[in-house]
Write a protein that holds these residues in place. Structure first.
Motif, PDB file in Angstrom:
ATOM      1  N   GLN A  43     -43.556  15.586   1.329  1.00  0.00           N
ATOM      2  CA  GLN A  43     -43.922  15.272  -0.046  1.00  0.00           C
ATOM      3  C   GLN A  43     -42.666  15.185  -0.903  1.00  0.00           C
ATOM      4  N   GLY A  44     -42.557  14.098  -1.637  1.00  0.00           N
ATOM      5  CA  GLY A  44     -41.387  13.884  -2.472  1.00  0.00           C
ATOM      6  C   GLY A  44     -41.776  13.651  -3.916  1.00  0.00           C
ATOM      7  N   LYS A  45     -40.995  14.197  -4.830  1.00  0.00           N
ATOM      8  CA  LYS A  45     -41.229  14.012  -6.266  1.00  0.00           C
ATOM      9  C   LYS A  45     -40.202  13.028  -6.804  1.00  0.00           C
ATOM     10  N   ALA A  46     -40.681  12.024  -7.505  1.00  0.00           N
ATOM     11  CA  ALA A  46     -39.789  10.995  -8.038  1.00  0.00           C
ATOM     12  C   ALA A  46     -40.387  10.452  -9.332  1.00  0.00           C
ATOM     13  N   PHE A  47     -39.760   9.413  -9.879  1.00  0.00           N
ATOM     14  CA  PHE A  47     -40.242   8.836 -11.130  1.00  0.00           C
ATOM     15  C   PHE A  47     -41.112   7.607 -10.872  1.00  0.00           C
ATOM     16  N   TYR A  48     -42.169   7.477 -11.687  1.00  0.00           N
ATOM     17  CA  TYR A  48     -43.088   6.352 -11.602  1.00  0.00           C
ATOM     18  C   TYR A  48     -43.054   5.554 -12.905  1.00  0.00           C
ATOM     19  N   ASN A  49     -43.314   4.267 -12.776  1.00  0.00           N
ATOM     20  CA  ASN A  49     -43.375   3.379 -13.936  1.00  0.00           C
ATOM     21  C   ASN A  49     -44.604   3.732 -14.778  1.00  0.00           C
ATOM     22  N   LYS A  50     -44.385   4.077 -16.040  1.00  0.00           N
ATOM     23  CA  LYS A  50     -45.485   4.508 -16.903  1.00  0.00           C
ATOM     24  C   LYS A  50     -46.529   3.420 -17.090  1.00  0.00           C
ATOM     25  N   LYS A  51     -46.101   2.161 -17.128  1.00  0.00           N
ATOM     26  CA  LYS A  51     -47.026   1.072 -17.404  1.00  0.00           C
ATOM     27  C   LYS A  51     -47.784   0.608 -16.171  1.00  0.00           C
ATOM     28  N   THR A  52     -47.098   0.547 -15.018  1.00  0.00           N
ATOM     29  CA  THR A  52     -47.738  -0.017 -13.820  1.00  0.00           C
ATOM     30  C   THR A  52     -48.179   1.039 -12.811  1.00  0.00           C
ATOM     31  N   GLY A  53     -47.628   2.236 -12.913  1.00  0.00           N
ATOM     32  CA  GLY A  53     -47.952   3.274 -11.940  1.00  0.00           C
ATOM     33  C   GLY A  53     -47.186   3.157 -10.639  1.00  0.00           C
ATOM     34  N   GLU A  54     -46.297   2.161 -10.538  1.00  0.00           N
ATOM     35  CA  GLU A  54     -45.542   1.962  -9.313  1.00  0.00           C
ATOM     36  C   GLU A  54     -44.370   2.942  -9.212  1.00  0.00           C
ATOM     37  N   LEU A  55     -44.030   3.285  -7.981  1.00  0.00           N
ATOM     38  CA  LEU A  55     -42.893   4.161  -7.730  1.00  0.00           C
ATOM     39  C   LEU A  55     -41.607   3.430  -8.093  1.00  0.00           C
ATOM     40  N   LEU A  56     -40.732   4.104  -8.815  1.00  0.00           N
ATOM     41  CA  LEU A  56     -39.451   3.522  -9.213  1.00  0.00           C
ATOM     42  C   LEU A  56     -38.346   3.961  -8.258  1.00  0.00           C
ATOM     43  N   SER A  57     -37.364   3.103  -8.092  1.00  0.00           N
ATOM     44  CA  SER A  57     -36.218   3.450  -7.266  1.00  0.00           C
ATOM     45  C   SER A  57     -35.155   4.145  -8.115  1.00  0.00           C
ATOM     46  N   MET A  58     -34.184   4.757  -7.432  1.00  0.00           N
ATOM     47  CA  MET A  58     -33.117   5.458  -8.134  1.00  0.00           C
ATOM     48  C   MET A  58     -31.770   5.114  -7.509  1.00  0.00           C
ATOM     49  N   ASP A  59     -30.828   4.731  -8.350  1.00  0.00           N
ATOM     50  CA  ASP A  59     -29.444   4.564  -7.929  1.00  0.00           C
ATOM     51  C   ASP A  59     -28.828   5.959  -7.910  1.00  0.00           C
ATOM     52  N   LYS A  78     -37.338  -5.783 -16.466  1.00  0.00           N
ATOM     53  CA  LYS A  78     -37.181  -5.948 -17.905  1.00  0.00           C
ATOM     54  C   LYS A  78     -37.051  -4.589 -18.580  1.00  0.00           C
ATOM     55  N   ASN A  79     -36.201  -4.513 -19.596  1.00  0.00           N
ATOM     56  CA  ASN A  79     -35.996  -3.298 -20.381  1.00  0.00           C
ATOM     57  C   ASN A  79     -35.739  -2.067 -19.510  1.00  0.00           C
ATOM     58  N   PRO A  80     -34.701  -2.091 -18.674  1.00  0.00           N
ATOM     59  CA  PRO A  80     -34.431  -0.975 -17.767  1.00  0.00           C
ATOM     60  C   PRO A  80     -34.247   0.364 -18.483  1.00  0.00           C
ATOM     61  N   GLU A  81     -33.641   0.336 -19.682  1.00  0.00           N
ATOM     62  CA  GLU A  81     -33.447   1.582 -20.430  1.00  0.00           C
ATOM     63  C   GLU A  81     -34.782   2.195 -20.825  1.00  0.00           C
ATOM     64  N   GLN A  82     -35.719   1.343 -21.256  1.00  0.00           N
ATOM     65  CA  GLN A  82     -37.040   1.833 -21.645  1.00  0.00           C
ATOM     66  C   GLN A  82     -37.829   2.304 -20.428  1.00  0.00           C
ATOM     67  N   VAL A  83     -37.701   1.572 -19.317  1.00  0.00           N
ATOM     68  CA  VAL A  83     -38.377   1.967 -18.083  1.00  0.00           C
ATOM     69  C   VAL A  83     -37.963   3.376 -17.677  1.00  0.00           C
ATOM     70  N   ALA A  84     -36.658   3.648 -17.751  1.00  0.00           N
ATOM     71  CA  ALA A  84     -36.155   4.964 -17.364  1.00  0.00           C
ATOM     72  C   ALA A  84     -36.588   6.049 -18.344  1.00  0.00           C
ATOM     73  N   LYS A  85     -36.549   5.728 -19.619  1.00  0.00           N
ATOM     74  CA  LYS A  85     -36.898   6.709 -20.647  1.00  0.00           C
ATOM     75  C   LYS A  85     -38.362   7.122 -20.538  1.00  0.00           C
ATOM     76  N   GLU A  86     -39.237   6.166 -20.220  1.00  0.00           N
ATOM     77  CA  GLU A  86     -40.671   6.441 -20.174  1.00  0.00           C
ATOM     78  C   GLU A  86     -41.165   6.829 -18.780  1.00  0.00           C
ATOM     79  N   ALA A  87     -40.284   6.825 -17.799  1.00  0.00           N
ATOM     80  CA  ALA A  87     -40.685   7.107 -16.418  1.00  0.00           C
ATOM     81  C   ALA A  87     -41.379   8.463 -16.316  1.00  0.00           C
ATOM     82  N   VAL A  88     -42.413   8.509 -15.476  1.00  0.00           N
ATOM     83  CA  VAL A  88     -43.243   9.707 -15.344  1.00  0.00           C
ATOM     84  C   VAL A  88     -43.029  10.346 -13.963  1.00  0.00           C
TER      85      VAL A  88
END
Length: 461
Positions: A346-362, A386-396
């Motif tokens: 089980q891994g904990k990571a960030f998800y896209n707030k709008k789409t629910g998709e798992l986000l990648s991390m550099d 689009k809007n990578p800064e906002q995607v990261a800020k709102e990531a869940v």
């Protein structure tokens, strides 16, 4: 006396191995001309370099037909997929020099594709003559390979490259890959030794290794295409599948006991013969911990090989794939499934707030300073979101559960017995596996095996 015999046998094997390498038809050519990489190999093996560029070990991707939600026309694998064992891929975590640590001013090289058998200038999935020249043949085929030379560095033009051992000594020690050649990458995948797969391949931990077998004795390659099983998490493949039931291995009836052979219709070999597992069982990519060297790593919970128990489930070879779950599909009733053991991660990571998709991390930003959302922003930018800064800020933050196939740590002497499974407190939860209450009562009664086991006990007496 037995120790002397064993030592003599090992010495004989070593002599034979040395003789085999010395007898390689290309040895004299290499002694005279040195080793210049694949072009030297091509003197006797023409066309192999070009063919290798079409294998999973080079592409890190393939078409995948057994996983939900994937386009059958596209290729998937570590080149481009995102899941929480790594939370990145070869695109966002390509081999690079990370930013300097603010406390020490030091930097280092990192990247998911450090095991790619190229020079990094010709990278994952690259094609053409230059890519062929970049292949590191000896990292797999030399028993004298100096792995200290295989490390990332900067060349005289400031480019990040992956070093290779192309010495004459390494080239004169070529042969089929040893377990070490394979395990250098496969044992250390996922962020450390036995983190991802949770197994070590040694004579103490695996019955095949104890017999002197190496990885390629089972994973027999043809044109560098490696047969694999159907691990729910291992998507990319060379189109060649491997099974214990292959006639070249154990066959469909591997036991002398007919009762045990009847089990193979519904129970996979691994279920009885791989009763333990290990490795990382949880990892948090949302909060990274600082190491003594002042660099940061995701917090990982890990057990050693053979230290934990697998989870059992029906599996028919097809895979459920959602943002929060990757695992086996199957049932008692579909006529195709067998009960298999799995390592749960089980891994904990960030998800896209709008789409629910798992986000990648550099990994570069958080590795340097612990800023995980900066890593999400950088990955989003690399992937063209689009809007990578906002995607990261709102990531869940959220968790994903992954089922890894348990296919190594094979044992014969400690395999599960009748009483291990067919008991009220047995390792198999028949109710969860879909059996009715009446069936469970029957399957957990000593009546099934009492007389047989009693007779065996009398024989042992």
């Amino acid at each position: 006396m037995k120790k002397r015999t064993a030592a003599a046998a090992m010495f004989t094997v070593a002599i034979l191995a040395t003789a085999a390498y010395a007898a390689h038809p290309g040895a004299d050519y290499i002694k005279e001309n040195g080793y210049k990489g694949p072009e030297t190999c091509e003197e006797c093996h023409p066309g192999k370099a070009k063919a290798f560029l079409d294998t999973v070990h080079w592409k890190h991707a393939s078409k995948v037909t057994n996983v939900d939600g994937l386009d059958p026309k596209k290729e998937y694998g570590m080149q481009n997929r995102i899941y929480v064992m790594c939370n990145g891929n070869d695109i966002v975590n390509n081999l690079k020099e990370i930013p300097k640590n603010p406390e020490t001013g030091k930097t280092k090289f990192s990247g998911c594709n450090t095991c790619h058998p190229g020079d990094h200038l010709n990278d994952v999935g690259s094609k053409g003559a230059e890519a062929e020249k970049a292949i590191d043949c000896l990292v797999c085929h030399s028993t004298a390979y100096d792995f200290r030379k295989r490390k990332p560095m900067k060349d005289d033009k400031g480019r990040v490259v992956m070093g290779q051992d192309r010495s004459k000594e390494a080239a004169l020690a070529i042969g089929k890959p040893t377990a070490k050649n394979c395990m250098v990458c496969h044992e250390a995948a996922g962020g450390g030794v036995i983190v991802k797969r949770g197994f070590s391949f040694t004579k103490e931990t695996d019955a095949h290794a104890a017999k002197g077998m190496v990885c390629v004795d089972c994973h027999k390659a043809k044109d560098h295409k490696i047969p694999t099983g159907t691990d729910p998490n291992n998507w990319a493949n060379d189109g060649v599948r491997l099974s214990c039931a292959d006639v070249s291995c154990h066959g469909a009836s591997p036991h002398k006991d007919a009762d045990l052979n009847r089990h193979t219709a519904k129970v996979a070999c691994q279920t009885c013969h791989i009763p333990r597992t290990g490795g990382a069982f949880a990892k948090d990519f949302t909060v990274w911990a600082q190491n003594p060297d002042k660099f940061y790593e995701p917090t990982t919970l890990k057990l050693e090989a053979n230290e934990s128990s697998p989870v059992y489930a029906w599996y028919n070879g097809t895979v459920a794939n959602t943002p929060h779950f990757i695992g086996p599909k199957g049932s008692k009733k579909d006529g195709k499934s067998k009960i298999y053991p799995f390592k749960i991660f089980q891994g904990k990571a960030f998800y896209n707030k709008k789409t629910g998709e798992l986000l990648s991390m550099d990994f570069a930003p958080p590795m340097a300073n612990g800023n995980t959302r900066a890593g999400v922003e950088s990955a989003a930018r690399t992937l063209g979101m689009k809007n990578p800064e906002q995607v990261a800020k709102e990531a869940v933050p959220g968790w994903q559960t992954i089922y890894f196939a348990s296919s190594h740590l094979v044992t014969k002497t400690r395999a599960l017995s009748c009483a291990n499974c067919h008991a009220p407190n047995g390792v198999l939860n028949f109710k969860e596996l879909g059996y009715s209450d009446k069936e469970v009562v029957k399957l957990t009664s000593p009546e099934l095996f009492f007389n047989k086991v009693a007779a065996k006990m009398k024989e042992d007496w």
